[in-house]
Design a protein around this motif. Structure first.
Motif, PDB file in Angstrom:
ATOM      1  N   MET A 147     -33.606  47.276  13.060  1.00 53.34           N
ATOM      2  CA  MET A 147     -34.350  46.628  12.050  1.00 53.34           C
ATOM      3  C   MET A 147     -33.819  47.316  10.666  1.00 53.34           C
ATOM      4  SD  MET A 147     -38.457  46.322  11.064  1.00 53.34           S
ATOM      5  CE  MET A 147     -38.527  45.038  12.599  1.00 53.34           C
ATOM      6  N   GLN A 148     -33.756  46.719   9.677  1.00 51.38           N
ATOM      7  CA  GLN A 148     -33.437  47.266   8.421  1.00 51.38           C
ATOM      8  C   GLN A 148     -34.470  47.723   7.507  1.00 51.38           C
ATOM      9  OE1 GLN A 148     -29.742  46.680   7.162  1.00 51.38           O
ATOM     10  NE2 GLN A 148     -29.735  46.715   9.204  1.00 51.38           N
ATOM     11  N   ASP A 149     -34.092  48.818   6.669  1.00 54.19           N
ATOM     12  CA  ASP A 149     -34.883  49.342   5.654  1.00 54.19           C
ATOM     13  C   ASP A 149     -35.348  48.334   4.843  1.00 54.19           C
ATOM     14  OD1 ASP A 149     -35.780  50.673   3.193  1.00 54.19           O
ATOM     15  OD2 ASP A 149     -34.910  52.368   3.964  1.00 54.19           O
ATOM     16  N   ASN A 150     -36.935  48.181   4.516  1.00 54.93           N
ATOM     17  CA  ASN A 150     -37.474  47.158   3.766  1.00 54.93           C
ATOM     18  C   ASN A 150     -36.697  47.284   2.268  1.00 54.93           C
ATOM     19  OD1 ASN A 150     -38.998  46.264   5.918  1.00 54.93           O
ATOM     20  ND2 ASN A 150     -40.717  47.963   5.213  1.00 54.93           N
ATOM     21  N   GLN A 151     -36.224  48.162   1.955  1.00 56.18           N
ATOM     22  CA  GLN A 151     -35.766  48.392   0.625  1.00 56.18           C
ATOM     23  C   GLN A 151     -34.412  47.623   0.481  1.00 56.18           C
ATOM     24  OE1 GLN A 151     -36.652  52.147  -1.051  1.00 56.18           O
ATOM     25  NE2 GLN A 151     -38.721  51.377  -1.295  1.00 56.18           N
ATOM     26  N   HIS A 152     -33.705  47.669   1.610  1.00 58.75           N
ATOM     27  CA  HIS A 152     -32.315  47.356   1.763  1.00 58.75           C
ATOM     28  C   HIS A 152     -31.980  45.951   2.720  1.00 58.75           C
ATOM     29  CE1 HIS A 152     -32.096  51.493   0.370  1.00 58.75           C
ATOM     30  NE2 HIS A 152     -31.142  51.047  -0.381  1.00 58.75           N
ATOM     31  N   PRO A 153     -32.637  44.900   2.489  1.00 54.29           N
ATOM     32  CA  PRO A 153     -32.458  43.625   3.267  1.00 54.29           C
ATOM     33  C   PRO A 153     -31.004  43.534   3.495  1.00 54.29           C
ATOM     34  CG  PRO A 153     -32.975  42.992   0.956  1.00 54.29           C
ATOM     35  CD  PRO A 153     -32.877  44.479   1.063  1.00 54.29           C
ATOM     36  N   ARG A 154     -30.696  43.050   4.846  1.00 55.35           N
ATOM     37  CA  ARG A 154     -29.258  42.510   5.042  1.00 55.35           C
ATOM     38  C   ARG A 154     -29.013  41.112   4.419  1.00 55.35           C
ATOM     39  NH1 ARG A 154     -26.666  44.473   9.038  1.00 55.35           N
ATOM     40  NH2 ARG A 154     -28.416  45.281  10.346  1.00 55.35           N
ATOM     41  N   SER A 155     -27.744  40.996   3.939  1.00 53.97           N
ATOM     42  CA  SER A 155     -27.341  39.624   3.113  1.00 53.97           C
ATOM     43  C   SER A 155     -26.200  39.265   4.005  1.00 53.97           C
ATOM     44  CB  SER A 155     -27.150  39.950   1.665  1.00 53.97           C
ATOM     45  OG  SER A 155     -28.024  40.565   1.077  1.00 53.97           O
ATOM     46  N   LEU A 156     -26.084  38.055   4.294  1.00 57.16           N
ATOM     47  CA  LEU A 156     -25.113  37.391   5.144  1.00 57.16           C
ATOM     48  C   LEU A 156     -24.725  35.912   4.699  1.00 57.16           C
ATOM     49  CD1 LEU A 156     -26.721  38.035   8.545  1.00 57.16           C
ATOM     50  CD2 LEU A 156     -24.568  39.058   7.764  1.00 57.16           C
ATOM     51  N   VAL A 157     -23.622  35.729   4.953  1.00 60.26           N
ATOM     52  CA  VAL A 157     -22.811  34.283   4.295  1.00 60.26           C
ATOM     53  C   VAL A 157     -22.511  33.493   5.528  1.00 60.26           C
ATOM     54  CG1 VAL A 157     -21.335  32.784   3.097  1.00 60.26           C
ATOM     55  CG2 VAL A 157     -22.427  34.947   2.025  1.00 60.26           C
ATOM     56  N   LEU A 158     -23.147  32.184   6.014  1.00 60.42           N
ATOM     57  CA  LEU A 158     -22.773  31.471   6.767  1.00 60.42           C
ATOM     58  C   LEU A 158     -21.978  30.204   6.527  1.00 60.42           C
ATOM     59  CD1 LEU A 158     -22.772  30.518  10.009  1.00 60.42           C
ATOM     60  CD2 LEU A 158     -24.748  29.436   9.461  1.00 60.42           C
ATOM     61  N   SER A 175     -34.514  33.660  12.274  1.00 64.74           N
ATOM     62  CA  SER A 175     -33.901  34.847  12.578  1.00 64.74           C
ATOM     63  C   SER A 175     -34.441  36.023  11.897  1.00 64.74           C
ATOM     64  CB  SER A 175     -32.502  34.891  12.317  1.00 64.74           C
ATOM     65  OG  SER A 175     -31.920  33.987  13.243  1.00 64.74           O
ATOM     66  N   GLY A 176     -35.501  35.432  10.634  1.00 63.26           N
ATOM     67  CA  GLY A 176     -36.296  36.287   9.678  1.00 63.26           C
ATOM     68  C   GLY A 176     -35.389  36.322   8.580  1.00 63.26           C
ATOM     69  N   GLY A 177     -34.612  35.359   8.087  1.00 66.18           N
ATOM     70  CA  GLY A 177     -33.903  35.320   6.978  1.00 66.18           C
ATOM     71  C   GLY A 177     -34.510  34.460   5.988  1.00 66.18           C
ATOM     72  N   SER A 178     -34.192  34.518   4.634  1.00 68.16           N
ATOM     73  CA  SER A 178     -34.641  33.733   3.646  1.00 68.16           C
ATOM     74  C   SER A 178     -33.171  33.288   2.933  1.00 68.16           C
ATOM     75  CB  SER A 178     -35.438  34.534   2.535  1.00 68.16           C
ATOM     76  OG  SER A 178     -35.892  33.733   1.425  1.00 68.16           O
ATOM     77  N   ILE A 179     -33.106  31.795   2.766  1.00 69.03           N
ATOM     78  CA  ILE A 179     -32.133  31.323   2.101  1.00 69.03           C
ATOM     79  C   ILE A 179     -32.010  31.716   0.635  1.00 69.03           C
ATOM     80  CG2 ILE A 179     -30.679  29.311   1.528  1.00 69.03           C
ATOM     81  CD1 ILE A 179     -31.740  28.274   4.074  1.00 69.03           C
ATOM     82  N   THR A 180     -30.875  32.073   0.311  1.00 67.68           N
ATOM     83  CA  THR A 180     -30.711  32.657  -1.406  1.00 67.68           C
ATOM     84  C   THR A 180     -29.947  31.714  -2.008  1.00 67.68           C
ATOM     85  OG1 THR A 180     -28.932  33.995  -0.691  1.00 67.68           O
ATOM     86  CG2 THR A 180     -31.398  35.066  -1.150  1.00 67.68           C
ATOM     87  N   SER A 184     -26.006  31.112   2.184  1.00 73.65           N
ATOM     88  CA  SER A 184     -26.129  32.641   2.126  1.00 73.65           C
ATOM     89  C   SER A 184     -27.822  33.046   2.046  1.00 73.65           C
ATOM     90  CB  SER A 184     -25.780  33.255   0.621  1.00 73.65           C
ATOM     91  OG  SER A 184     -26.426  32.595  -0.195  1.00 73.65           O
ATOM     92  N   PHE A 185     -27.999  33.886   2.881  1.00 78.13           N
ATOM     93  CA  PHE A 185     -29.390  34.365   3.317  1.00 78.13           C
ATOM     94  C   PHE A 185     -29.591  36.011   3.395  1.00 78.13           C
ATOM     95  CE2 PHE A 185     -27.196  33.513   7.011  1.00 78.13           C
ATOM     96  CZ  PHE A 185     -27.706  34.353   8.092  1.00 78.13           C
ATOM     97  N   SER A 186     -30.862  36.529   3.221  1.00 78.47           N
ATOM     98  CA  SER A 186     -31.157  37.706   3.371  1.00 78.47           C
ATOM     99  C   SER A 186     -32.208  37.987   4.011  1.00 78.47           C
ATOM    100  CB  SER A 186     -30.877  38.458   1.957  1.00 78.47           C
ATOM    101  OG  SER A 186     -32.003  38.084   1.092  1.00 78.47           O
ATOM    102  N   GLY A 187     -32.619  39.279   4.552  1.00 76.82           N
ATOM    103  CA  GLY A 187     -33.832  39.488   5.001  1.00 76.82           C
ATOM    104  C   GLY A 187     -33.913  41.074   5.710  1.00 76.82           C
ATOM    105  N   SER A 188     -35.071  41.637   5.597  1.00 71.43           N
ATOM    106  CA  SER A 188     -34.944  43.014   6.046  1.00 71.43           C
ATOM    107  C   SER A 188     -35.076  43.203   7.529  1.00 71.43           C
ATOM    108  CB  SER A 188     -36.320  43.779   5.350  1.00 71.43           C
ATOM    109  OG  SER A 188     -36.297  43.708   4.063  1.00 71.43           O
ATOM    110  N   ALA A 189     -35.609  42.186   8.071  1.00 70.45           N
ATOM    111  CA  ALA A 189     -35.677  42.043   9.298  1.00 70.45           C
ATOM    112  C   ALA A 189     -34.503  41.388  10.233  1.00 70.45           C
ATOM    113  CB  ALA A 189     -37.038  41.346   9.864  1.00 70.45           C
ATOM    114  N   LEU A 190     -33.428  40.944   9.563  1.00 67.66           N
ATOM    115  CA  LEU A 190     -32.330  40.440  10.165  1.00 67.66           C
ATOM    116  C   LEU A 190     -31.935  41.350  11.204  1.00 67.66           C
ATOM    117  CD1 LEU A 190     -30.729  38.513   7.181  1.00 67.66           C
ATOM    118  CD2 LEU A 190     -31.860  37.292   9.273  1.00 67.66           C
ATOM    119  N   ALA A 191     -31.235  40.990  12.235  1.00 66.97           N
ATOM    120  CA  ALA A 191     -30.494  41.405  13.406  1.00 66.97           C
ATOM    121  C   ALA A 191     -29.056  42.027  12.708  1.00 66.97           C
ATOM    122  CB  ALA A 191     -30.395  40.827  14.566  1.00 66.97           C
TER     123      ALA A 191
END
Length: 289
Positions: free
Chosen positions: A1-12, A33-38, A56-63
Motif C-alpha cells: 500500500m502507498q503512503d497516504n501522502q504519496h498516491p500512485r499515479s498511472l496512465v492507461l 482498484s481504489g483509483g480515482s480518475i483525474t 489517468s488515475f491515482s490513489g493511495s491504495a493502488l497496487a
C-alpha cells in the motif's frame, strides 16, 4: 500500500474494436482498484470502427503497476485491446538529433530546463559540431557523429547504439537533416518523431519554403510526424499554419516557419511523453483533455 501522502499515479491507454461496455469496463476496473480518475478521453473512429481511450488515475491504495497490469489483462483480452499501463511519474527519456539549425532544439531545451516538458533529455546527437556549445550550456552530453562518405550506415549504427545505451524512449529529430535507413526506421518504429518544415503532404523534401514561394502560397505550415520508411509520409501527429502574402520572400517565410516548427514539434514531443498518441494505420489519434 502507498503512503497516504504519496498516491500512485498511472496512465492507461488502449485501442480495440468498438463495442459496448468498453468505457464501463475500464472505469469500473479503476474504481474497483481504489483509483480515482483525474483525466479521461475516449474516441470512436467510425471509419475504422475502433475505440480509443486514455485514462489517468491515482490513489493511495493502488497496487503496483505490475499487479494492476496483471489484473487488467483479463479485461483487455475480453475486448481484444492493444493497451499499455504506464507509471505517470516515469518520465519519457528523449534523445535529440540535430544538424546545423538550432531553433527547434533550443526551444525544446529551454522548455525542458524550466520544467514545462515532462521529459528527461538523455543527450543530443548530431552529424555536425555546430550545436555543441548550446547543448553543453544546458549541461547535456553532445555526441558529434559525423557521416563518413560512403559509410553512412556506420554512423547510423552509432546512433542506434546510443539510443539503446541511454535507455531512450524517443528519438526526436529536431531538424536532423539526414534520411534514416529502412532498417533504422523499422528499429525505431513508433519511437522516432520528425519535424518537417512544411505543411505536409505538400512541399516535401528540400527547400520547402522556396517551393512555397514559387507557388505563391498564402499559408505556410510545419508538420510533426512519425518516421517511417516512406520519406515524409509517416502518420501526422500535429501541424501548425500561419498566413503569409506575396510581399514575403523565402527568407521571411523561413523565419515564420521556424517559429511554427518549434511550437509544433514541442507539442508532438509532449503528447508522446504523456501517452496521448495512438497510431491508426496511416493516421494518428491524439487524445487531449
Amino acid at each position: 500500500m502507498q503512503d497516504n501522502q504519496h498516491p500512485r499515479s498511472l496512465v492507461l491507454s488502449m485501442s480495440c474494436p468498438d463495442r459496448g461496455g468498453i468505457v464501463a469496463a475500464i472505469t469500473g476496473f479503476i474504481a474497483d482498484s481504489g483509483g480515482s480518475i483525474t483525466e479521461t478521453a475516449h474516441f470512436v473512429d467510425r471509419w475504422t470502427e475502433r475505440s480509443f481511450m486514455r485514462a489517468s488515475f491515482s490513489g493511495s491504495a493502488l497496487a503496483s503497476r505490475e499487479t494492476l497490469a496483471d489484473r487488467f489483462a483479463v479485461i483487455a483480452e475480453q475486448f481484444d485491446m492493444d493497451w499499455h499501463l504506464y507509471d505517470a511519474e516515469q518520465r519519457c527519456r528523449v534523445l535529440l538529433a540535430v544538424s546545423k539549425q538550432g531553433h527547434v532544439l533550443n526551444n525544446l531545451l529551454h522548455r525542458w530546463s524550466i520544467g514545462s516538458l515532462p521529459i528527461d533529455i538523455v543527450g543530443v546527437v548530431s552529424n555536425h559540431p555546430d550545436m555543441r556549445s548550446l547543448t553543453e550550456w544546458y549541461k547535456l552530453p553532445y555526441h558529434y557523429l559525423p557521416v563518413t562518405p560512403g559509410d553512412k550506415a556506420a554512423q547510423e549504427r552509432q546512433i542506434l547504439e546510443l539510443f539503446a545505451s541511454t535507455g531512450a524512449d524517443l528519438l526526436a529529430l529536431a531538424r536532423y537533416m539526414q534520411i534514416l535507413s529502412a532498417d533504422a526506421c523499422e528499429t525505431l518504429a513508433g519511437r522516432a518523431i520528425n519535424i518537417h518544415h512544411s505543411f505536409l503532404p505538400g512541399f516535401k523534401g528540400a527547400k520547402p519554403y522556396h517551393q512555397a514561394h514559387e507557388r505563391g502560397v498564402k499559408i505556410i505550415g510545419a508538420t510533426a510526424h512519425f518516421v517511417t520508411t516512406d520519406l515524409d509520409e509517416g502518420p501526422i501527429i500535429e501541424q501548425g499554419v500561419e498566413r503569409v502574402d506575396h510581399t514575403m520572400g523565402p527568407d521571411e517565410l523561413a523565419k515564420i516557419g521556424h517559429d511554427l516548427e518549434s511550437v509544433v514539434f514541442t507539442r508532438a514531443v509532449r503528447w508522446f511523453a504523456e501517452h496521448r498518441i495512438f497510431p491508426s494505420g496511416s493516421r494518428t489519434v491524439v487524445l487531449r483533455s
